[in-house]
Write an enzyme that holds these catalytic residues in place. Structure first.
Site, PDB file in Angstrom:
ATOM      1  N   ARG A  13     -62.702 -37.735  -0.478  1.00  0.00           N
ATOM      2  CA  ARG A  13     -62.053 -38.949  -1.325  1.00  0.00           C
ATOM      3  C   ARG A  13     -61.274 -38.022  -2.397  1.00  0.00           C
ATOM      4  O   ARG A  13     -61.960 -37.179  -2.706  1.00  0.00           O
ATOM      5  CB  ARG A  13     -62.542 -39.806  -2.296  1.00  0.00           C
ATOM      6  CG  ARG A  13     -63.865 -39.390  -3.456  1.00  0.00           C
ATOM      7  CD  ARG A  13     -64.897 -40.166  -3.642  1.00  0.00           C
ATOM      8  NE  ARG A  13     -65.530 -41.927  -2.341  1.00  0.00           N
ATOM      9  CZ  ARG A  13     -66.242 -40.978  -1.708  1.00  0.00           C
ATOM     10  NH1 ARG A  13     -66.681 -40.612  -1.837  1.00  0.00           N
ATOM     11  NH2 ARG A  13     -66.819 -42.635  -0.543  1.00  0.00           N
ATOM     12  N   VAL A  68     -73.554 -29.781  -0.545  1.00  0.00           N
ATOM     13  CA  VAL A  68     -73.420 -28.893  -1.494  1.00  0.00           C
ATOM     14  C   VAL A  68     -74.906 -28.058  -1.495  1.00  0.00           C
ATOM     15  O   VAL A  68     -74.803 -26.375  -2.457  1.00  0.00           O
ATOM     16  CB  VAL A  68     -71.867 -28.798  -1.853  1.00  0.00           C
ATOM     17  CG1 VAL A  68     -71.140 -28.867  -1.217  1.00  0.00           C
ATOM     18  CG2 VAL A  68     -72.626 -30.037  -3.294  1.00  0.00           C
ATOM     19  N   ASN A 106     -64.658 -28.416  -4.448  1.00  0.00           N
ATOM     20  CA  ASN A 106     -64.569 -29.261  -5.424  1.00  0.00           C
ATOM     21  C   ASN A 106     -65.171 -30.338  -4.998  1.00  0.00           C
ATOM     22  O   ASN A 106     -65.346 -30.757  -6.569  1.00  0.00           O
ATOM     23  CB  ASN A 106     -63.316 -30.043  -4.291  1.00  0.00           C
ATOM     24  CG  ASN A 106     -62.511 -31.209  -4.563  1.00  0.00           C
ATOM     25  OD1 ASN A 106     -62.427 -31.169  -5.626  1.00  0.00           O
ATOM     26  ND2 ASN A 106     -63.607 -32.166  -3.838  1.00  0.00           N
ATOM     27  N   TYR A 163     -72.646 -31.883 -17.674  1.00  0.00           N
ATOM     28  CA  TYR A 163     -71.575 -31.736 -16.969  1.00  0.00           C
ATOM     29  C   TYR A 163     -70.675 -31.116 -17.614  1.00  0.00           C
ATOM     30  O   TYR A 163     -70.547 -29.539 -16.403  1.00  0.00           O
ATOM     31  CB  TYR A 163     -70.339 -32.907 -17.437  1.00  0.00           C
ATOM     32  CG  TYR A 163     -69.634 -32.941 -16.384  1.00  0.00           C
ATOM     33  CD1 TYR A 163     -69.230 -33.543 -14.786  1.00  0.00           C
ATOM     34  CD2 TYR A 163     -68.164 -32.616 -16.751  1.00  0.00           C
ATOM     35  CE1 TYR A 163     -67.746 -32.954 -14.423  1.00  0.00           C
ATOM     36  CE2 TYR A 163     -66.610 -32.657 -16.487  1.00  0.00           C
ATOM     37  CZ  TYR A 163     -67.031 -33.016 -14.521  1.00  0.00           C
ATOM     38  OH  TYR A 163     -66.132 -32.728 -13.983  1.00  0.00           O
ATOM     39  N   LYS A 188     -69.952 -27.296 -16.551  1.00  0.00           N
ATOM     40  CA  LYS A 188     -68.433 -27.307 -15.466  1.00  0.00           C
ATOM     41  C   LYS A 188     -68.222 -25.414 -16.401  1.00  0.00           C
ATOM     42  O   LYS A 188     -67.538 -24.588 -16.140  1.00  0.00           O
ATOM     43  CB  LYS A 188     -67.339 -27.525 -16.138  1.00  0.00           C
ATOM     44  CG  LYS A 188     -67.135 -28.986 -14.993  1.00  0.00           C
ATOM     45  CD  LYS A 188     -66.843 -28.624 -13.704  1.00  0.00           C
ATOM     46  CE  LYS A 188     -66.838 -30.092 -12.797  1.00  0.00           C
ATOM     47  NZ  LYS A 188     -66.340 -29.413 -11.451  1.00  0.00           N
TER      48      LYS A 188
HETATM   49  N1  LIG Z   1     -61.007 -36.574 -11.838  1.00  0.00           N
HETATM   50  C1  LIG Z   1     -61.389 -36.492 -12.834  1.00  0.00           C
HETATM   51  O1  LIG Z   1     -60.658 -36.428 -14.075  1.00  0.00           O
HETATM   52  C2  LIG Z   1     -61.671 -33.831 -12.737  1.00  0.00           C
HETATM   53  C3  LIG Z   1     -61.123 -34.038 -13.649  1.00  0.00           C
HETATM   54  C4  LIG Z   1     -61.295 -32.536 -13.814  1.00  0.00           C
HETATM   55  C5  LIG Z   1     -62.184 -32.370 -12.802  1.00  0.00           C
HETATM   56  N2  LIG Z   1     -62.638 -32.756 -12.049  1.00  0.00           N
HETATM   57  C6  LIG Z   1     -63.319 -32.207 -10.347  1.00  0.00           C
HETATM   58  O2  LIG Z   1     -62.470 -32.437 -10.013  1.00  0.00           O
HETATM   59  C7  LIG Z   1     -63.772 -32.399  -7.985  1.00  0.00           C
HETATM   60  C8  LIG Z   1     -63.258 -33.730  -7.844  1.00  0.00           C
HETATM   61  O3  LIG Z   1     -63.941 -35.494  -8.730  1.00  0.00           O
HETATM   62  P1  LIG Z   1     -62.803 -36.560  -7.906  1.00  0.00           P
HETATM   63  O4  LIG Z   1     -61.929 -36.395  -9.245  1.00  0.00           O
HETATM   64  O5  LIG Z   1     -61.929 -36.358  -6.677  1.00  0.00           O
HETATM   65  O6  LIG Z   1     -63.937 -37.415  -8.223  1.00  0.00           O
HETATM   66  P2  LIG Z   1     -64.598 -38.232  -6.779  1.00  0.00           P
HETATM   67  O7  LIG Z   1     -65.433 -39.153  -7.125  1.00  0.00           O
HETATM   68  O8  LIG Z   1     -63.141 -38.794  -6.188  1.00  0.00           O
HETATM   69  O9  LIG Z   1     -64.919 -37.206  -5.737  1.00  0.00           O
HETATM   70  C9  LIG Z   1     -65.998 -36.330  -5.477  1.00  0.00           C
HETATM   71  C10 LIG Z   1     -66.119 -36.286  -3.944  1.00  0.00           C
HETATM   72  O10 LIG Z   1     -67.509 -35.438  -3.623  1.00  0.00           O
HETATM   73  C11 LIG Z   1     -69.122 -35.638  -3.039  1.00  0.00           C
HETATM   74  N3  LIG Z   1     -69.689 -35.211  -2.799  1.00  0.00           N
HETATM   75  C12 LIG Z   1     -70.714 -35.573  -4.001  1.00  0.00           C
HETATM   76  N4  LIG Z   1     -72.064 -34.620  -4.569  1.00  0.00           N
HETATM   77  C13 LIG Z   1     -71.891 -34.072  -2.859  1.00  0.00           C
HETATM   78  C14 LIG Z   1     -72.804 -33.548  -2.056  1.00  0.00           C
HETATM   79  N5  LIG Z   1     -74.004 -32.994  -2.998  1.00  0.00           N
HETATM   80  N6  LIG Z   1     -72.055 -31.910  -1.697  1.00  0.00           N
HETATM   81  C15 LIG Z   1     -70.876 -33.287  -0.966  1.00  0.00           C
HETATM   82  N7  LIG Z   1     -70.482 -34.070  -1.505  1.00  0.00           N
HETATM   83  C16 LIG Z   1     -70.041 -34.564  -2.663  1.00  0.00           C
HETATM   84  C17 LIG Z   1     -68.368 -37.146  -3.251  1.00  0.00           C
HETATM   85  O11 LIG Z   1     -69.250 -38.255  -2.265  1.00  0.00           O
HETATM   86  C18 LIG Z   1     -67.000 -37.499  -3.295  1.00  0.00           C
HETATM   87  O12 LIG Z   1     -66.538 -38.102  -2.261  1.00  0.00           O
HETATM   88  C19 LIG Z   1     -65.605 -32.336  -9.375  1.00  0.00           C
HETATM   89  O13 LIG Z   1     -65.512 -31.715  -9.124  1.00  0.00           O
HETATM   90  C20 LIG Z   1     -64.420 -33.064 -10.412  1.00  0.00           C
HETATM   91  O14 LIG Z   1     -65.965 -32.920 -11.671  1.00  0.00           O
HETATM   92  C21 LIG Z   1     -62.096 -34.345 -11.898  1.00  0.00           C
END
Ligand SMILES: NC(=O)c1ccc[n+]([C@@H]2O[C@H](COP(=O)([O-])OP(=O)(O)OC[C@H]3O[C@@H](n4cnc5c(N)ncnc54)[C@H](O)[C@@H]3O)[C@@H](O)[C@H]2O)c1
Length: 283
Positions: free
Chosen positions: A17, A66, A92, A157, A161
């Site tokens: 997702r 992961v 990711n 967090y 990061k």
């Molecule tokens: N959404 C934001 O505003 C934002 C901003 C900066 C950085 N990020 C980073 O982007 C990345 C993706 O975030 P997102 O917003 O798409 O979140 P999300 O929750 O929509 O998707 C994250 C996915 O990672 C999977 N996941 C969690 N733990 C896991 C594990 N142990 N092994 C494998 N998969 C695992 C989840 O099941 C999920 O499908 C993350 O690293 C997040 O920190 C997000």
């Protein structure tokens, strides 16, 4: 998008997702052959089938944790077997269980370190060894602007990061001698469930709010240009971050507070956020 990445073999973690899914979709639409891994095995299978349908390219989904080196090694083996090799790993997967540091359980702190930082170290190490042996490859690590500037109520967090940013910057330099590129993508606020209920200030809404597809485009661009290094998404937010990080800390904190960025988490709507927090805590 055009077929700018024709035949490139890519694995994306956390691909069920959000940003991972959008990235997998954009890569497939650009001609890449894509494997996604996710801890949520039901969602990863559904997403792989949907992306295969919508992009017309076969996208394969595997369960991946992961945090577990064995699971990661197996995922990379399966990706190589399924694609006939591997050119790119996108690290990711990540979780963001926001809240007061005093109230955060040790388990929640450990989960973030294990998934957001240790998971990226594991993935980078295993992919780098494979890529260096072949003298080609590209690792893309998804960090955050919270890996460049920290704010309250999201300390662990931010620590993970900042860790990913440091790791990636070192590897960008260290792995160049093996023709392995390392990109760090630092998104601001991305419209996924991970930020549900948060209360970004007005300027963030204006220059720091993007869709998962915008982050996906940045990943595709880094791969097309075959360029490593750090990139903030959106770019304009990158100028704001550059300005903030050039300030002495005391000034940066005053500016942040007056812009309201310190309230992003404390003023969150916790009913809206509950569903995400429950999922982030589940596996
Ligand atoms: N959404 C934001 O505003 C934002 C901003 C900066 C950085 N990020 C980073 O982007 C990345 C993706 O975030 P997102 O917003 O798409 O979140 P999300 O929750 O929509 O998707 C994250 C996915 O990672 C999977 N996941 C969690 N733990 C896991 C594990 N142990 N092994 C494998 N998969 C695992 C989840 O099941 C999920 O499908 C993350 O690293 C997040 O920190 C997000």
């Amino acid at each position: 998008m055009g077929m700018r990445l024709q035949g490139l073999r890519v694995a994306v973690t956390g691909g069920a997702r959000g940003i991972g899914r959008a990235t997998a979709a954009a890569l497939a639409a650009s001609g890449a052959r894509v494997v996604i891994g996710d801890i949520d095995d039901e969602a990863v299978a559904v997403t792989a089938a949907q992306l295969t349908d919508t992009t017309g390219a076969e996208v394969i989904g595997f369960r991946l944790d992961v945090r577990d080196p064995e699971s990661f090694e197996k995922f990379l083996d399966l990706a190589e077997a399924g694609l006939g090799g591997l050119d790119v790993l996108v690290n990711n997967a990540g979780i963001m269980p926001t809240g007061s540091f005093l109230e955060e359980s040790m388990d929640t702190a450990d989960r973030q370190v294990d998934i957001n930082l240790r998971g990226v170290i594991i993935g980078s190490k295993f992919a780098a060894r494979r890529f260096a042996a072949r003298r080609s490859g590209h690792i893309v690590n998804v960090a955050s602007i919270l890996g460049l500037v920290a704010t309250p109520d999201i300390a662990t967090y931010a620590a993970t990061k900042f860790g990913v940013v440091g790791l990636s910057s070192a590897l960008h330099q260290e792995l160049a001698q093996f023709d392995v590129r390392v990109s760090t993508i630092c998104p601001a606020f991305v419209n996924t469930q991970l930020i549900a209920g948060l209360s970004p200030n007005r300027i963030t809404r204006l220059i720091g709010f993007v869709e998962p597809e915008d982050v996906a485009r940045a990943v595709v661009a880094a791969l097309v240009r075959r360029r490593g290094g750090l990139r903030v998404v959106p770019r304009i937010g990158g100028f704001a971050i550059a300005l903030l990080t050039s300030m002495p800390e005391a000034l940066r904190i005053r500016v942040g507070r007056s812009l309201g960025s310190h309230d992003t988490v404390s003023k969150a709507d916790m009913t809206q956020r509950a569903l995400y927090l429950e999922r982030a805590d589940r596996n």
